[in-house]
Write an enzyme that holds these catalytic residues in place. Structure first.
Site, PDB file in Angstrom:
ATOM      1  CD  GLU A  47      -1.625  -2.401   1.719  1.00 15.75           C
ATOM      2  OE1 GLU A  47      -2.491  -3.301   1.841  1.00 15.75           O
ATOM      3  OE2 GLU A  47      -0.422  -2.554   2.040  1.00 15.75           O
ATOM      4  CG  PHE A 109      -9.501  -9.842  11.522  1.00 18.85           C
ATOM      5  CD1 PHE A 109      -8.272 -10.356  11.894  1.00 18.85           C
ATOM      6  CD2 PHE A 109      -9.829  -9.795  10.169  1.00 18.85           C
ATOM      7  CE1 PHE A 109      -7.379 -10.829  10.937  1.00 18.85           C
ATOM      8  CE2 PHE A 109      -8.949 -10.262   9.201  1.00 18.85           C
ATOM      9  CZ  PHE A 109      -7.715 -10.774   9.595  1.00 18.85           C
TER      10      PHE A 109
END
Length: 560
Positions: A47, A109
Protein backbone atom coordinates in the site's frame (compact mmCIF):
# COMPACT_ATOMS: atom_id res chain seq x y z
CA UNK A 1 -27.11 1.93 -5.54
CA UNK A 2 -25.14 1.23 -2.37
CA UNK A 3 -22.46 3.32 -0.69
CA UNK A 4 -19.60 1.73 -2.62
CA UNK A 5 -21.31 2.36 -5.93
CA UNK A 6 -22.06 5.94 -4.90
CA UNK A 7 -18.38 6.39 -4.05
CA UNK A 8 -17.31 5.22 -7.51
CA UNK A 9 -19.88 7.47 -9.18
CA UNK A 10 -18.59 10.42 -7.18
CA UNK A 11 -15.01 9.62 -8.25
CA UNK A 12 -16.10 9.46 -11.88
CA UNK A 13 -17.76 12.87 -11.53
CA UNK A 14 -14.42 14.21 -10.24
CA UNK A 15 -12.81 13.02 -13.46
CA UNK A 16 -10.88 10.14 -11.90
CA UNK A 17 -9.53 7.73 -14.52
CA UNK A 18 -6.78 5.90 -12.62
CA UNK A 19 -6.39 4.65 -9.05
CA UNK A 20 -3.66 2.71 -7.25
CA UNK A 21 -4.41 0.24 -4.51
CA UNK A 22 -4.59 -3.18 -2.89
CA UNK A 23 -7.84 -4.91 -1.87
CA UNK A 24 -8.77 -6.46 1.44
CA UNK A 25 -11.78 -7.54 3.44
CA UNK A 26 -12.93 -4.16 4.73
CA UNK A 27 -12.86 -2.47 1.32
CA UNK A 28 -14.17 -5.39 -0.71
CA UNK A 29 -17.51 -3.71 -1.57
CA UNK A 30 -15.60 -0.84 -3.20
CA UNK A 31 -13.57 -3.30 -5.26
CA UNK A 32 -16.78 -5.09 -6.22
CA UNK A 33 -18.16 -1.78 -7.52
CA UNK A 34 -14.84 -1.06 -9.21
CA UNK A 35 -15.25 -4.25 -11.26
CA UNK A 36 -17.90 -2.53 -13.42
CA UNK A 37 -16.55 1.03 -13.26
CA UNK A 38 -14.72 2.83 -16.11
CA UNK A 39 -11.74 3.50 -13.82
CA UNK A 40 -8.41 1.76 -14.39
CA UNK A 41 -7.10 0.25 -11.17
CA UNK A 42 -3.40 -0.50 -10.74
CA UNK A 43 -2.73 -3.32 -8.29
CA UNK A 44 0.40 -2.52 -6.29
CA UNK A 45 2.14 -5.07 -4.08
CA UNK A 46 2.31 -2.83 -1.01
CA UNK A 47 0.00 0.00 0.00
CA UNK A 48 2.88 2.43 0.57
CA UNK A 49 3.59 2.17 -3.14
CA UNK A 50 -0.01 3.14 -3.90
CA UNK A 51 0.38 6.38 -1.97
CA UNK A 52 3.71 7.22 -3.65
CA UNK A 53 2.30 6.42 -7.09
CA UNK A 54 -0.72 8.64 -6.44
CA UNK A 55 1.55 11.48 -5.31
CA UNK A 56 3.72 11.20 -8.42
CA UNK A 57 0.59 11.04 -10.58
CA UNK A 58 -0.40 14.43 -9.18
CA UNK A 59 3.03 15.99 -9.51
CA UNK A 60 3.38 14.94 -13.15
CA UNK A 61 -0.19 15.59 -14.33
CA UNK A 62 -1.47 18.24 -11.95
CA UNK A 63 -4.51 16.06 -11.28
CA UNK A 64 -5.41 14.62 -7.89
CA UNK A 65 -3.94 11.15 -7.34
CA UNK A 66 -6.12 8.45 -5.75
CA UNK A 67 -5.10 5.40 -3.71
CA UNK A 68 -7.12 2.65 -2.03
CA UNK A 69 -6.40 0.36 0.92
CA UNK A 70 -8.25 -1.87 3.32
CA UNK A 71 -8.54 -1.38 7.07
CA UNK A 72 -5.91 -1.85 9.76
CA UNK A 73 -2.54 -2.83 8.30
CA UNK A 74 -3.56 -1.81 4.79
CA UNK A 75 -4.54 1.69 5.86
CA UNK A 76 -1.53 2.04 8.15
CA UNK A 77 0.78 1.07 5.30
CA UNK A 78 -0.34 4.30 3.62
CA UNK A 79 0.94 6.47 6.46
CA UNK A 80 4.50 6.93 5.17
CA UNK A 81 3.22 7.83 1.70
CA UNK A 82 0.68 10.27 3.12
CA UNK A 83 3.33 11.94 5.28
CA UNK A 84 5.55 12.24 2.21
CA UNK A 85 2.68 13.78 0.23
CA UNK A 86 1.95 16.26 3.01
CA UNK A 87 5.59 17.38 3.28
CA UNK A 88 5.97 17.74 -0.49
CA UNK A 89 2.53 19.26 -1.20
CA UNK A 90 1.13 16.43 -3.33
CA UNK A 91 -2.65 16.34 -3.87
CA UNK A 92 -3.77 12.82 -2.98
CA UNK A 93 -7.13 11.39 -1.93
CA UNK A 94 -6.70 8.14 0.00
CA UNK A 95 -9.75 5.93 0.45
CA UNK A 96 -9.65 3.23 3.11
CA UNK A 97 -12.09 0.62 4.31
CA UNK A 98 -12.81 0.15 7.99
CA UNK A 99 -14.58 -2.42 10.11
CA UNK A 100 -18.37 -2.02 10.43
CA UNK A 101 -19.54 0.87 12.59
CA UNK A 102 -20.69 -1.39 15.43
CA UNK A 103 -17.18 -2.88 15.73
CA UNK A 104 -15.22 0.37 15.76
CA UNK A 105 -13.32 0.61 19.05
CA UNK A 106 -13.68 -3.09 19.91
CA UNK A 107 -10.25 -4.25 18.65
CA UNK A 108 -11.96 -6.12 15.84
CA UNK A 109 -9.98 -8.06 13.27
CA UNK A 110 -7.86 -5.69 11.16
CA UNK A 111 -9.12 -2.66 13.04
CA UNK A 112 -6.96 0.40 13.68
CA UNK A 113 -7.66 4.01 14.57
CA UNK A 114 -6.96 5.24 11.06
CA UNK A 115 -8.40 8.68 11.74
CA UNK A 116 -6.10 9.18 14.71
CA UNK A 117 -3.08 7.67 12.97
CA UNK A 118 -3.40 9.78 9.83
CA UNK A 119 -4.56 13.08 11.29
CA UNK A 120 -0.97 14.38 11.70
CA UNK A 121 -0.01 13.39 8.13
CA UNK A 122 -3.03 14.60 6.16
CA UNK A 123 -4.40 17.98 5.25
CA UNK A 124 -7.84 16.74 6.33
CA UNK A 125 -9.56 13.41 6.90
CA UNK A 126 -13.06 11.97 7.15
CA UNK A 127 -14.69 9.03 8.91
CA UNK A 128 -17.88 8.40 6.92
CA UNK A 129 -20.89 7.34 8.99
CA UNK A 130 -23.66 7.53 6.35
CA UNK A 131 -23.63 6.37 2.75
CA UNK A 132 -25.67 9.43 1.74
CA UNK A 133 -22.75 11.67 2.79
CA UNK A 134 -20.25 10.07 0.40
CA UNK A 135 -20.73 12.28 -2.70
CA UNK A 136 -20.44 15.46 -0.62
CA UNK A 137 -17.37 14.17 1.20
CA UNK A 138 -15.67 13.09 -2.04
CA UNK A 139 -16.27 16.50 -3.62
CA UNK A 140 -14.94 18.25 -0.52
CA UNK A 141 -11.92 15.95 -0.32
CA UNK A 142 -10.85 16.61 -3.90
CA UNK A 143 -11.36 20.35 -3.47
CA UNK A 144 -9.30 20.45 -0.27
CA UNK A 145 -6.56 18.27 -1.75
CA UNK A 146 -5.98 20.37 -4.86
CA UNK A 147 -6.62 23.93 -3.65
CA UNK A 148 -4.44 26.18 -1.54
CA UNK A 149 -1.29 24.29 -0.68
CA UNK A 150 -1.97 20.83 -2.17
CA UNK A 151 -1.92 17.89 0.19
CA UNK A 152 -3.39 14.48 1.04
CA UNK A 153 -6.95 13.91 2.29
CA UNK A 154 -8.15 10.58 3.67
CA UNK A 155 -11.68 9.16 3.51
CA UNK A 156 -12.23 6.20 5.87
CA UNK A 157 -15.40 4.21 5.12
CA UNK A 158 -16.73 1.45 7.39
CA UNK A 159 -17.68 -1.69 5.50
CA UNK A 160 -21.35 -1.51 6.41
CA UNK A 161 -21.50 2.08 5.08
CA UNK A 162 -20.15 0.78 1.79
CA UNK A 163 -23.02 -1.74 1.70
CA UNK A 164 -25.70 0.63 2.96
CA UNK A 165 -28.44 1.68 0.52
CA UNK A 166 -27.71 5.08 -1.00
CA UNK A 167 -30.62 7.50 -1.30
CA UNK A 168 -28.73 10.80 -1.40
CA UNK A 169 -27.78 13.28 -4.11
CA UNK A 170 -24.59 14.28 -5.91
CA UNK A 171 -23.79 17.94 -5.21
CA UNK A 172 -22.39 20.11 -7.97
CA UNK A 173 -20.65 22.62 -5.71
CA UNK A 174 -18.51 22.59 -2.61
CA UNK A 175 -19.68 24.63 0.37
CA UNK A 176 -16.84 25.06 2.87
CA UNK A 177 -17.16 28.56 4.33
CA UNK A 178 -14.32 27.92 6.78
CA UNK A 179 -11.82 27.00 4.06
CA UNK A 180 -11.05 29.75 1.58
CA UNK A 181 -7.41 29.81 0.44
CA UNK A 182 -6.07 33.21 -0.58
CA UNK A 183 -5.04 33.15 -4.23
CA UNK A 184 -4.65 36.82 -5.12
CA UNK A 185 -1.70 38.58 -3.55
CA UNK A 186 -2.39 41.90 -1.84
CA UNK A 187 -1.67 44.70 -4.35
CA UNK A 188 0.13 46.82 -1.74
CA UNK A 189 2.46 43.95 -0.82
CA UNK A 190 3.25 43.39 -4.49
CA UNK A 191 4.03 47.10 -4.85
CA UNK A 192 6.37 46.89 -1.86
CA UNK A 193 8.11 43.87 -3.38
CA UNK A 194 8.68 45.64 -6.69
CA UNK A 195 9.99 48.75 -4.92
CA UNK A 196 12.43 46.68 -2.87
CA UNK A 197 13.67 44.94 -6.02
CA UNK A 198 14.34 48.31 -7.63
CA UNK A 199 16.58 49.28 -4.72
CA UNK A 200 18.49 45.99 -4.49
CA UNK A 201 22.01 45.63 -5.82
CA UNK A 202 22.48 41.90 -5.26
CA UNK A 203 19.05 40.20 -5.45
CA UNK A 204 18.28 36.51 -6.03
CA UNK A 205 15.07 34.71 -6.94
CA UNK A 206 14.56 31.38 -5.17
CA UNK A 207 11.78 29.14 -6.52
CA UNK A 208 10.39 25.98 -4.94
CA UNK A 209 7.89 23.25 -5.71
CA UNK A 210 5.01 25.70 -5.35
CA UNK A 211 6.30 27.51 -8.44
CA UNK A 212 6.11 24.52 -10.79
CA UNK A 213 2.74 25.54 -12.19
CA UNK A 214 4.00 29.15 -12.56
CA UNK A 215 6.98 28.29 -14.76
CA UNK A 216 5.97 30.57 -17.65
CA UNK A 217 5.44 33.52 -15.29
CA UNK A 218 8.69 32.77 -13.42
CA UNK A 219 10.64 32.81 -16.66
CA UNK A 220 8.97 36.01 -17.87
CA UNK A 221 9.75 37.77 -14.61
CA UNK A 222 13.34 36.50 -14.47
CA UNK A 223 14.15 37.44 -18.04
CA UNK A 224 12.54 40.86 -17.69
CA UNK A 225 14.51 41.74 -14.55
CA UNK A 226 17.73 39.79 -15.26
CA UNK A 227 17.71 38.39 -11.71
CA UNK A 228 19.73 35.24 -10.83
CA UNK A 229 17.45 32.24 -10.28
CA UNK A 230 18.04 29.51 -7.70
CA UNK A 231 15.59 26.55 -7.83
CA UNK A 232 15.28 24.31 -4.77
CA UNK A 233 15.09 20.52 -4.91
CA UNK A 234 11.41 20.60 -5.88
CA UNK A 235 11.79 23.79 -7.87
CA UNK A 236 14.07 22.16 -10.43
CA UNK A 237 12.35 22.59 -13.78
CA UNK A 238 10.25 25.55 -12.66
CA UNK A 239 13.00 27.55 -14.40
CA UNK A 240 15.12 25.94 -17.14
CA UNK A 241 18.22 24.35 -15.65
CA UNK A 242 20.37 25.22 -18.67
CA UNK A 243 19.23 28.86 -18.77
CA UNK A 244 22.17 31.28 -18.26
CA UNK A 245 20.36 32.90 -15.32
CA UNK A 246 19.98 29.58 -13.47
CA UNK A 247 22.59 29.09 -10.72
CA UNK A 248 21.52 25.58 -9.75
CA UNK A 249 20.19 24.21 -6.49
CA UNK A 250 21.05 25.78 -3.11
CA UNK A 251 21.63 24.13 0.22
CA UNK A 252 23.45 21.11 1.54
CA UNK A 253 24.45 19.72 -1.87
CA UNK A 254 23.83 22.82 -3.94
CA UNK A 255 26.23 24.58 -6.25
CA UNK A 256 28.89 26.93 -4.94
CA UNK A 257 27.48 29.78 -7.04
CA UNK A 258 23.94 29.32 -5.67
CA UNK A 259 25.08 29.13 -2.06
CA UNK A 260 27.51 32.02 -2.40
CA UNK A 261 24.79 34.12 -4.06
CA UNK A 262 22.46 33.47 -1.13
CA UNK A 263 25.27 34.19 1.32
CA UNK A 264 26.12 37.58 -0.17
CA UNK A 265 22.79 38.76 -1.63
CA UNK A 266 21.03 41.82 -0.25
CA UNK A 267 17.52 40.64 -1.22
CA UNK A 268 15.81 37.29 -1.55
CA UNK A 269 12.56 36.89 -3.45
CA UNK A 270 11.29 33.43 -2.53
CA UNK A 271 8.35 31.99 -4.43
CA UNK A 272 6.65 28.73 -3.44
CA UNK A 273 9.32 27.35 -1.10
CA UNK A 274 9.51 26.56 2.61
CA UNK A 275 13.07 27.73 3.46
CA UNK A 276 13.62 24.28 4.99
CA UNK A 277 16.75 23.31 6.89
CA UNK A 278 18.40 21.63 3.90
CA UNK A 279 18.27 25.01 2.13
CA UNK A 280 19.07 27.36 5.00
CA UNK A 281 21.50 25.38 7.13
CA UNK A 282 22.00 27.18 10.44
CA UNK A 283 19.22 29.77 10.44
CA UNK A 284 21.07 32.51 12.27
CA UNK A 285 23.80 32.42 9.59
CA UNK A 286 21.49 32.19 6.58
CA UNK A 287 21.73 35.08 4.10
CA UNK A 288 23.37 37.41 6.63
CA UNK A 289 23.56 40.36 4.19
CA UNK A 290 19.94 40.15 3.00
CA UNK A 291 18.29 43.39 4.13
CA UNK A 292 14.98 42.31 2.53
CA UNK A 293 13.32 38.92 2.28
CA UNK A 294 10.14 38.70 0.19
CA UNK A 295 8.22 35.45 0.61
CA UNK A 296 5.41 34.51 -1.78
CA UNK A 297 3.43 31.44 -0.76
CA UNK A 298 -0.16 30.27 -0.79
CA UNK A 299 0.25 28.74 2.67
CA UNK A 300 0.31 31.56 5.24
CA UNK A 301 1.68 29.15 7.85
CA UNK A 302 4.96 28.91 5.91
CA UNK A 303 5.51 32.67 5.56
CA UNK A 304 7.93 33.76 8.27
CA UNK A 305 7.89 30.32 9.92
CA UNK A 306 11.67 29.86 9.69
CA UNK A 307 13.19 32.90 8.01
CA UNK A 308 12.07 36.40 9.10
CA UNK A 309 10.05 37.89 6.24
CA UNK A 310 10.02 41.60 5.58
CA UNK A 311 7.48 41.59 2.76
CA UNK A 312 5.02 38.66 2.98
CA UNK A 313 2.79 38.01 -0.02
CA UNK A 314 0.17 35.32 0.57
CA UNK A 315 -1.26 34.07 -2.70
CA UNK A 316 -0.98 31.66 -5.61
CA UNK A 317 2.48 31.66 -7.16
CA UNK A 318 1.15 31.86 -10.71
CA UNK A 319 -1.07 34.87 -10.05
CA UNK A 320 1.42 36.75 -7.89
CA UNK A 321 4.35 36.16 -10.25
CA UNK A 322 2.26 37.35 -13.18
CA UNK A 323 1.61 40.58 -11.24
CA UNK A 324 5.29 40.92 -10.43
CA UNK A 325 6.27 40.32 -14.06
CA UNK A 326 3.77 42.91 -15.27
CA UNK A 327 5.16 45.59 -12.98
CA UNK A 328 8.86 44.71 -13.08
CA UNK A 329 11.60 46.58 -14.91
CA UNK A 330 15.13 45.52 -15.88
CA UNK A 331 17.46 45.65 -12.89
CA UNK A 332 21.01 47.02 -12.94
CA UNK A 333 22.95 43.92 -11.96
CA UNK A 334 26.11 43.98 -14.09
CA UNK A 335 28.48 43.99 -11.10
CA UNK A 336 26.50 41.30 -9.30
CA UNK A 337 26.60 39.05 -12.35
CA UNK A 338 30.37 39.52 -12.70
CA UNK A 339 30.79 38.26 -9.16
CA UNK A 340 28.49 35.28 -9.77
CA UNK A 341 30.18 34.34 -13.06
CA UNK A 342 33.53 34.34 -11.27
CA UNK A 343 32.18 31.85 -8.73
CA UNK A 344 30.79 29.68 -11.51
CA UNK A 345 34.11 29.65 -13.34
CA UNK A 346 36.11 28.92 -10.22
CA UNK A 347 33.80 26.23 -8.83
CA UNK A 348 31.97 24.44 -11.66
CA UNK A 349 30.19 21.16 -11.05
CA UNK A 350 32.66 18.67 -12.43
CA UNK A 351 33.13 14.93 -12.59
CA UNK A 352 36.61 14.03 -11.28
CA UNK A 353 38.85 11.97 -13.51
CA UNK A 354 39.06 8.57 -11.87
CA UNK A 355 39.77 5.07 -13.16
CA UNK A 356 36.37 3.63 -12.22
CA UNK A 357 32.75 4.18 -13.26
CA UNK A 358 31.10 7.03 -11.33
CA UNK A 359 27.44 7.79 -10.68
CA UNK A 360 27.55 11.31 -12.19
CA UNK A 361 28.90 9.82 -15.43
CA UNK A 362 25.95 7.46 -15.66
CA UNK A 363 23.40 10.19 -14.98
CA UNK A 364 25.04 12.59 -17.41
CA UNK A 365 25.14 9.89 -20.08
CA UNK A 366 21.38 9.40 -19.81
CA UNK A 367 20.79 13.16 -19.95
CA UNK A 368 22.87 13.44 -23.11
CA UNK A 369 21.25 10.38 -24.72
CA UNK A 370 17.73 11.65 -24.06
CA UNK A 371 18.40 15.35 -24.55
CA UNK A 372 16.82 15.76 -21.14
CA UNK A 373 13.46 14.69 -22.61
CA UNK A 374 12.36 12.32 -19.87
CA UNK A 375 10.40 12.29 -16.65
CA UNK A 376 12.83 11.36 -13.89
CA UNK A 377 12.08 9.91 -10.47
CA UNK A 378 14.56 8.90 -7.82
CA UNK A 379 14.99 7.17 -4.54
CA UNK A 380 16.69 8.98 -1.68
CA UNK A 381 20.40 9.22 -1.08
CA UNK A 382 23.58 10.05 -2.95
CA UNK A 383 22.14 9.14 -6.34
CA UNK A 384 19.28 11.60 -5.73
CA UNK A 385 21.69 14.47 -5.12
CA UNK A 386 23.84 13.49 -8.09
CA UNK A 387 20.72 13.75 -10.30
CA UNK A 388 20.08 17.30 -9.10
CA UNK A 389 23.63 18.23 -10.04
CA UNK A 390 24.12 16.43 -13.35
CA UNK A 391 20.67 16.11 -14.95
CA UNK A 392 19.45 19.65 -15.74
CA UNK A 393 15.67 19.94 -15.91
CA UNK A 394 14.33 22.40 -18.47
CA UNK A 395 10.63 21.63 -18.08
CA UNK A 396 8.27 21.60 -15.10
CA UNK A 397 6.77 18.37 -13.77
CA UNK A 398 9.68 16.33 -15.14
CA UNK A 399 11.35 15.65 -11.78
CA UNK A 400 9.65 13.71 -8.98
CA UNK A 401 11.50 12.88 -5.79
CA UNK A 402 10.96 12.74 -2.04
CA UNK A 403 12.21 15.93 -0.43
CA UNK A 404 10.81 16.85 2.95
CA UNK A 405 10.40 13.33 4.31
CA UNK A 406 13.33 11.82 2.39
CA UNK A 407 11.57 8.49 1.86
CA UNK A 408 13.80 5.67 0.66
CA UNK A 409 11.94 3.44 -1.78
CA UNK A 410 10.09 6.36 -3.34
CA UNK A 411 11.62 6.05 -6.82
CA UNK A 412 10.00 2.94 -8.30
CA UNK A 413 6.38 3.51 -7.18
CA UNK A 414 6.74 7.17 -8.16
CA UNK A 415 7.86 6.07 -11.62
CA UNK A 416 4.72 3.92 -11.85
CA UNK A 417 2.51 6.90 -11.03
CA UNK A 418 4.41 9.11 -13.46
CA UNK A 419 4.13 6.58 -16.29
CA UNK A 420 0.39 6.15 -15.74
CA UNK A 421 -0.02 9.92 -15.78
CA UNK A 422 2.10 10.29 -18.92
CA UNK A 423 1.93 7.04 -20.92
CA UNK A 424 3.56 8.82 -23.87
CA UNK A 425 6.65 9.86 -21.92
CA UNK A 426 9.99 8.18 -21.25
CA UNK A 427 10.15 7.60 -17.48
CA UNK A 428 13.48 6.85 -15.79
CA UNK A 429 13.88 5.90 -12.13
CA UNK A 430 17.41 6.60 -10.89
CA UNK A 431 17.71 4.49 -7.76
CA UNK A 432 20.28 3.32 -5.25
CA UNK A 433 20.80 -0.30 -4.37
CA UNK A 434 19.59 0.44 -0.84
CA UNK A 435 16.63 2.62 -1.75
CA UNK A 436 15.46 0.31 -4.54
CA UNK A 437 15.21 -2.68 -2.21
CA UNK A 438 12.66 -0.86 -0.05
CA UNK A 439 9.95 -1.26 -2.72
CA UNK A 440 11.38 -3.59 -5.36
CA UNK A 441 8.26 -5.77 -5.23
CA UNK A 442 6.64 -3.14 -7.47
CA UNK A 443 8.50 -4.66 -10.41
CA UNK A 444 5.47 -6.95 -10.48
CA UNK A 445 3.27 -3.90 -11.10
CA UNK A 446 5.45 -2.90 -14.06
CA UNK A 447 5.01 -6.38 -15.52
CA UNK A 448 1.29 -6.69 -14.87
CA UNK A 449 0.51 -3.45 -16.72
CA UNK A 450 3.47 -3.44 -19.12
CA UNK A 451 4.61 -0.04 -17.93
CA UNK A 452 7.81 0.80 -19.83
CA UNK A 453 9.67 2.34 -16.88
CA UNK A 454 13.47 2.27 -17.09
CA UNK A 455 14.91 1.44 -13.66
CA UNK A 456 18.54 2.52 -13.40
CA UNK A 457 20.21 1.22 -10.23
CA UNK A 458 23.40 2.99 -9.20
CA UNK A 459 24.91 0.16 -7.18
CA UNK A 460 27.76 1.17 -4.89
CA UNK A 461 27.19 -1.65 -2.41
CA UNK A 462 26.50 0.76 0.46
CA UNK A 463 23.88 2.95 2.02
CA UNK A 464 25.95 5.64 0.35
CA UNK A 465 24.81 8.84 2.02
CA UNK A 466 24.98 7.32 5.49
CA UNK A 467 28.45 5.95 4.69
CA UNK A 468 29.55 9.42 3.55
CA UNK A 469 28.41 10.99 6.83
CA UNK A 470 30.09 8.23 8.83
CA UNK A 471 33.31 8.86 6.90
CA UNK A 472 33.24 12.62 7.42
CA UNK A 473 31.73 12.97 10.88
CA UNK A 474 32.01 9.61 12.67
CA UNK A 475 35.69 8.73 12.21
CA UNK A 476 34.91 6.19 9.46
CA UNK A 477 33.09 3.91 11.87
CA UNK A 478 30.98 2.27 9.15
CA UNK A 479 28.09 0.92 11.18
CA UNK A 480 25.50 -1.18 9.32
CA UNK A 481 25.85 0.42 5.89
CA UNK A 482 27.53 -2.34 3.88
CA UNK A 483 25.17 -3.99 1.37
CA UNK A 484 27.41 -5.60 -1.24
CA UNK A 485 27.75 -8.89 0.62
CA UNK A 486 23.99 -9.46 0.55
CA UNK A 487 22.72 -7.56 -2.48
CA UNK A 488 20.97 -9.68 -5.11
CA UNK A 489 22.07 -9.95 -8.70
CA UNK A 490 19.70 -7.25 -9.93
CA UNK A 491 19.73 -8.49 -13.53
CA UNK A 492 18.70 -11.98 -12.39
CA UNK A 493 16.10 -10.46 -10.08
CA UNK A 494 14.63 -8.60 -13.03
CA UNK A 495 14.63 -11.82 -15.06
CA UNK A 496 12.69 -13.54 -12.28
CA UNK A 497 9.93 -10.98 -12.87
CA UNK A 498 10.22 -11.41 -16.64
CA UNK A 499 11.92 -8.04 -17.11
CA UNK A 500 15.08 -7.61 -19.23
CA UNK A 501 18.13 -6.92 -17.10
CA UNK A 502 21.29 -5.01 -17.98
CA UNK A 503 24.54 -4.83 -16.05
CA UNK A 504 27.42 -2.42 -16.65
CA UNK A 505 30.62 -2.56 -14.61
CA UNK A 506 33.18 -0.70 -16.73
CA UNK A 507 33.31 2.86 -18.01
CA UNK A 508 34.04 1.67 -21.54
CA UNK A 509 30.69 -0.15 -21.56
CA UNK A 510 28.67 2.85 -20.36
CA UNK A 511 27.42 4.09 -23.74
CA UNK A 512 26.47 0.56 -24.78
CA UNK A 513 24.57 0.07 -21.53
CA UNK A 514 22.66 3.34 -21.89
CA UNK A 515 21.70 2.40 -25.44
CA UNK A 516 20.52 -1.02 -24.24
CA UNK A 517 18.29 0.59 -21.61
CA UNK A 518 16.77 3.20 -23.89
CA UNK A 519 16.45 0.77 -26.79
CA UNK A 520 14.40 -1.75 -24.82
CA UNK A 521 10.65 -1.74 -25.30
CA UNK A 522 8.74 -2.13 -22.07
CA UNK A 523 10.26 -2.10 -18.60
CA UNK A 524 13.95 -2.74 -18.02
CA UNK A 525 16.18 -2.95 -14.95
CA UNK A 526 19.75 -1.79 -15.39
CA UNK A 527 22.48 -2.12 -12.78
CA UNK A 528 25.49 0.16 -13.05
CA UNK A 529 28.28 -0.88 -10.71
CA UNK A 530 29.77 2.37 -9.47
CA UNK A 531 32.59 3.01 -7.03
CA UNK A 532 31.79 2.18 -3.42
CA UNK A 533 33.46 5.25 -1.88
CA UNK A 534 31.87 8.04 -3.89
CA UNK A 535 30.95 11.25 -2.12
CA UNK A 536 28.47 13.96 -3.09
CA UNK A 537 30.09 17.38 -3.13
CA UNK A 538 29.71 20.31 -2.69
CA UNK A 539 28.41 19.71 0.81
CA UNK A 540 27.44 21.91 3.71
CA UNK A 541 27.68 19.89 6.93
CA UNK A 542 24.46 19.58 8.92
CA UNK A 543 24.10 22.60 11.18
CA UNK A 544 26.58 24.62 9.14
CA UNK A 545 26.18 27.46 6.70
CA UNK A 546 27.51 28.36 3.27
CA UNK A 547 30.69 29.53 4.96
CA UNK A 548 31.37 25.90 5.95
CA UNK A 549 30.86 24.48 2.46
CA UNK A 550 33.14 21.61 1.40
CA UNK A 551 33.51 22.07 -2.35
CA UNK A 552 35.11 18.76 -3.27
CA UNK A 553 36.08 15.49 -1.67
CA UNK A 554 38.22 16.35 1.40
CA UNK A 555 40.71 13.72 0.24
CA UNK A 556 41.43 16.13 -2.60
CA UNK A 557 41.90 18.97 -0.10
CA UNK A 558 39.75 21.52 -1.92
CA UNK A 559 37.54 23.79 0.18
CA UNK A 560 35.65 27.05 -0.35
Amino acid sequence: MNGAQALLQALIQEGVEHVFGHPGGAIMPVYDALYDAPIQHYLVRHEQAAAHAAAAYHRVSGRVGVCLATSGPGALNLVTGLADALMDSSAVVAITGNVPRALIGTDAFQEADVTGATMPVTKHNYLVTRADDLPRIVKEAFYIARTGRPGPVLIDIPKDVQLEAFTGAFPERVHLPGYRPTEEGHPRQIEKALAALEEAERPVLMVGGGARHAHAEIRAFAERTGIPVIPTLHGLGAFPGTHPQCLGMPGMHGTVAANRAVQYCDLILGIGLRFDDRVTGRLERFAPHARTIIHVDIDPAEVGKLVPTHIPVVGDAKQVTAELAAGARPLRLEGWWRTIRAWQEQYPLRIPERPYLQTPEVIRAFWEATGGEAIVTSGVGQHQMFVTQHYPFNKPRAWVTSGGLGTMGFGLPAAIGAQVARPDALVIDFDGDGSFQMTLQELATLVKYDLPVKVVILNNGFLGMVRQWQELFHARRYSEVYLADSNPDFAKLAAAYGIPGVRVERREDLAKGVDAVLGTDGPVVAEFRVHHEEGVFPMIPAGGSAEDMIVEDPREEVKA
